[in-house]
Design a protein around this motif. Structure first.
Motif, PDB file in Angstrom:
ATOM      1  N   SER A  18       0.820  -1.199   0.000  1.00  0.00           N
ATOM      2  CA  SER A  18       0.000   0.000   0.000  1.00  0.00           C
ATOM      3  C   SER A  18       0.861   1.260   0.000  1.00  0.00           C
ATOM      4  CB  SER A  18      -0.922  -0.012   1.216  1.00  0.00           C
ATOM      5  OG  SER A  18      -1.651   1.171   1.298  1.00  0.00           O
ATOM      6  N   LEU A  19       1.924   1.252   0.784  1.00  0.00           N
ATOM      7  CA  LEU A  19       2.806   2.425   0.841  1.00  0.00           C
ATOM      8  C   LEU A  19       3.532   2.629  -0.482  1.00  0.00           C
ATOM      9  CD1 LEU A  19       4.311   2.097   4.428  1.00  0.00           C
ATOM     10  CD2 LEU A  19       2.611   3.741   3.623  1.00  0.00           C
ATOM     11  N   VAL A  20       3.965   1.539  -1.102  1.00  0.00           N
ATOM     12  CA  VAL A  20       4.660   1.650  -2.386  1.00  0.00           C
ATOM     13  C   VAL A  20       3.701   2.175  -3.456  1.00  0.00           C
ATOM     14  CG1 VAL A  20       5.711   0.300  -4.246  1.00  0.00           C
ATOM     15  CG2 VAL A  20       6.416  -0.071  -1.889  1.00  0.00           C
ATOM     16  N   ALA A  21       2.467   1.675  -3.449  1.00  0.00           N
ATOM     17  CA  ALA A  21       1.476   2.126  -4.433  1.00  0.00           C
ATOM     18  C   ALA A  21       1.135   3.602  -4.229  1.00  0.00           C
ATOM     19  CB  ALA A  21       0.217   1.281  -4.331  1.00  0.00           C
ATOM     20  N   ALA A  22       1.137   4.049  -2.991  1.00  0.00           N
ATOM     21  CA  ALA A  22       0.788   5.443  -2.703  1.00  0.00           C
ATOM     22  C   ALA A  22       1.882   6.419  -3.120  1.00  0.00           C
ATOM     23  CB  ALA A  22       0.493   5.614  -1.216  1.00  0.00           C
ATOM     24  N   THR A  23       3.127   5.960  -3.119  1.00  0.00           N
ATOM     25  CA  THR A  23       4.228   6.848  -3.470  1.00  0.00           C
ATOM     26  C   THR A  23       4.407   6.973  -4.977  1.00  0.00           C
ATOM     27  OG1 THR A  23       5.850   5.060  -3.297  1.00  0.00           O
ATOM     28  CG2 THR A  23       5.488   6.425  -1.334  1.00  0.00           C
ATOM     29  N   GLY A  24       3.763   6.111  -5.746  1.00  0.00           N
ATOM     30  CA  GLY A  24       3.862   6.193  -7.199  1.00  0.00           C
ATOM     31  C   GLY A  24       5.067   5.442  -7.716  1.00  0.00           C
ATOM     32  N   PRO A  25       5.285   5.516  -9.022  1.00  0.00           N
ATOM     33  CA  PRO A  25       6.396   4.780  -9.618  1.00  0.00           C
ATOM     34  C   PRO A  25       7.743   5.340  -9.183  1.00  0.00           C
ATOM     35  CG  PRO A  25       5.363   6.187 -11.246  1.00  0.00           C
ATOM     36  CD  PRO A  25       4.525   6.271  -9.995  1.00  0.00           C
ATOM     37  N   ARG A  26       8.707   4.455  -9.123  1.00  0.00           N
ATOM     38  CA  ARG A  26      10.056   4.873  -8.742  1.00  0.00           C
ATOM     39  C   ARG A  26      10.739   5.540  -9.930  1.00  0.00           C
ATOM     40  NH1 ARG A  26      12.584  -0.531  -6.441  1.00  0.00           N
ATOM     41  NH2 ARG A  26      13.553   0.572  -4.743  1.00  0.00           N
ATOM     42  N   SER A  27      11.562   6.492  -9.633  1.00  0.00           N
ATOM     43  CA  SER A  27      12.304   7.130 -10.713  1.00  0.00           C
ATOM     44  C   SER A  27      13.465   6.221 -11.118  1.00  0.00           C
ATOM     45  CB  SER A  27      12.838   8.487 -10.267  1.00  0.00           C
ATOM     46  OG  SER A  27      13.729   8.326  -9.192  1.00  0.00           O
ATOM     47  N   ARG A  28      13.822   6.305 -12.360  1.00  0.00           N
ATOM     48  CA  ARG A  28      14.908   5.468 -12.860  1.00  0.00           C
ATOM     49  C   ARG A  28      16.207   6.244 -12.827  1.00  0.00           C
ATOM     50  NH1 ARG A  28      12.816   1.968 -17.964  1.00  0.00           N
ATOM     51  NH2 ARG A  28      11.052   1.042 -16.888  1.00  0.00           N
ATOM     52  N   VAL A  29      17.249   5.542 -12.495  1.00  0.00           N
ATOM     53  CA  VAL A  29      18.580   6.137 -12.500  1.00  0.00           C
ATOM     54  C   VAL A  29      19.320   5.570 -13.699  1.00  0.00           C
ATOM     55  CG1 VAL A  29      20.760   6.320 -11.273  1.00  0.00           C
ATOM     56  CG2 VAL A  29      18.606   6.356 -10.005  1.00  0.00           C
ATOM     57  N   ILE A  30      19.805   6.457 -14.520  1.00  0.00           N
ATOM     58  CA  ILE A  30      20.544   6.032 -15.701  1.00  0.00           C
ATOM     59  C   ILE A  30      22.001   6.390 -15.490  1.00  0.00           C
ATOM     60  CG2 ILE A  30      20.851   6.343 -18.174  1.00  0.00           C
ATOM     61  CD1 ILE A  30      17.878   7.086 -18.310  1.00  0.00           C
ATOM     62  N   ARG A  31      22.842   5.401 -15.609  1.00  0.00           N
ATOM     63  CA  ARG A  31      24.270   5.628 -15.435  1.00  0.00           C
ATOM     64  C   ARG A  31      24.945   5.500 -16.794  1.00  0.00           C
ATOM     65  NH1 ARG A  31      24.173   2.031 -10.240  1.00  0.00           N
ATOM     66  NH2 ARG A  31      23.642   3.638  -8.741  1.00  0.00           N
ATOM     67  N   LEU A  32      25.743   6.484 -17.093  1.00  0.00           N
ATOM     68  CA  LEU A  32      26.474   6.476 -18.355  1.00  0.00           C
ATOM     69  C   LEU A  32      27.946   6.191 -18.087  1.00  0.00           C
ATOM     70  CD1 LEU A  32      24.887   9.667 -19.933  1.00  0.00           C
ATOM     71  CD2 LEU A  32      24.236   7.287 -20.333  1.00  0.00           C
ATOM     72  N   TYR A  33      28.473   5.260 -18.830  1.00  0.00           N
ATOM     73  CA  TYR A  33      29.885   4.898 -18.681  1.00  0.00           C
ATOM     74  C   TYR A  33      30.618   5.212 -19.974  1.00  0.00           C
ATOM     75  CZ  TYR A  33      28.445   2.364 -14.538  1.00  0.00           C
ATOM     76  OH  TYR A  33      27.948   2.031 -13.309  1.00  0.00           O
ATOM     77  N   HIS A  34      31.819   5.701 -19.828  1.00  0.00           N
ATOM     78  CA  HIS A  34      32.644   5.974 -20.987  1.00  0.00           C
ATOM     79  C   HIS A  34      33.822   5.011 -20.960  1.00  0.00           C
ATOM     80  CE1 HIS A  34      34.695   7.803 -24.198  1.00  0.00           C
ATOM     81  NE2 HIS A  34      35.522   8.537 -23.490  1.00  0.00           N
ATOM     82  N   ALA A  35      33.879   4.160 -21.941  1.00  0.00           N
ATOM     83  CA  ALA A  35      34.941   3.152 -21.973  1.00  0.00           C
ATOM     84  C   ALA A  35      36.049   3.549 -22.953  1.00  0.00           C
ATOM     85  CB  ALA A  35      34.364   1.800 -22.343  1.00  0.00           C
ATOM     86  N   GLY A  36      36.080   4.801 -23.363  1.00  0.00           N
ATOM     87  CA  GLY A  36      37.083   5.250 -24.332  1.00  0.00           C
ATOM     88  C   GLY A  36      38.444   5.490 -23.672  1.00  0.00           C
ATOM     89  N   LYS A  37      39.372   6.045 -24.454  1.00  0.00           N
ATOM     90  CA  LYS A  37      40.732   6.286 -23.967  1.00  0.00           C
ATOM     91  C   LYS A  37      40.799   7.447 -22.996  1.00  0.00           C
ATOM     92  CE  LYS A  37      43.049   4.561 -28.057  1.00  0.00           C
ATOM     93  NZ  LYS A  37      43.999   4.855 -29.108  1.00  0.00           N
ATOM     94  N   GLY A  38      39.814   8.278 -22.998  1.00  0.00           N
ATOM     95  CA  GLY A  38      39.854   9.433 -22.122  1.00  0.00           C
ATOM     96  C   GLY A  38      40.648  10.567 -22.738  1.00  0.00           C
ATOM     97  N   LEU A  39      40.917  11.597 -21.982  1.00  0.00           N
ATOM     98  CA  LEU A  39      41.644  12.753 -22.507  1.00  0.00           C
ATOM     99  C   LEU A  39      43.043  12.798 -22.022  1.00  0.00           C
ATOM    100  CD1 LEU A  39      38.846  15.409 -22.140  1.00  0.00           C
ATOM    101  CD2 LEU A  39      39.571  14.240 -24.200  1.00  0.00           C
TER     102      LEU A  39
END
Length: 68
Positions: A47-68
């Motif tokens: 009931s508490l979870v339903a009352a708070t609404g949907p959870r926000s999503r966390v998007i993590r971006l990774y950079h696998a390049g050589k860098g600077l």
């Protein structure tokens, strides 16, 4: 019935103490079994979870390049 975090805390406290009686404000509820108490806890959580609404999503971006 709308539940609050205090209701959930009271039920979890009773579970931790090994009791089947939950007291909240001016009300007392006695459950027949611990299984009933656990089901009540799960219902309050849902009931508490339903009352708070949907959870926000966390998007993590990774950079696998050589860098600077």
């Amino acid at each position: 019935m709308s539940f609050t975090q205090k209701h959930l805390d009271a039920v979890e406290s009773a579970i931790a103490r090994g009791e089947k009686t939950v007291r909240y404000a001016d009300r007392t509820v006695e459950y027949r079994t611990v299984d009933e108490l656990l089901k009540a806890r799960d219902q309050i959580r849902s009931s508490l979870v339903a009352a708070t609404g949907p959870r926000s999503r966390v998007i993590r971006l990774y950079h696998a390049g050589k860098g600077l």
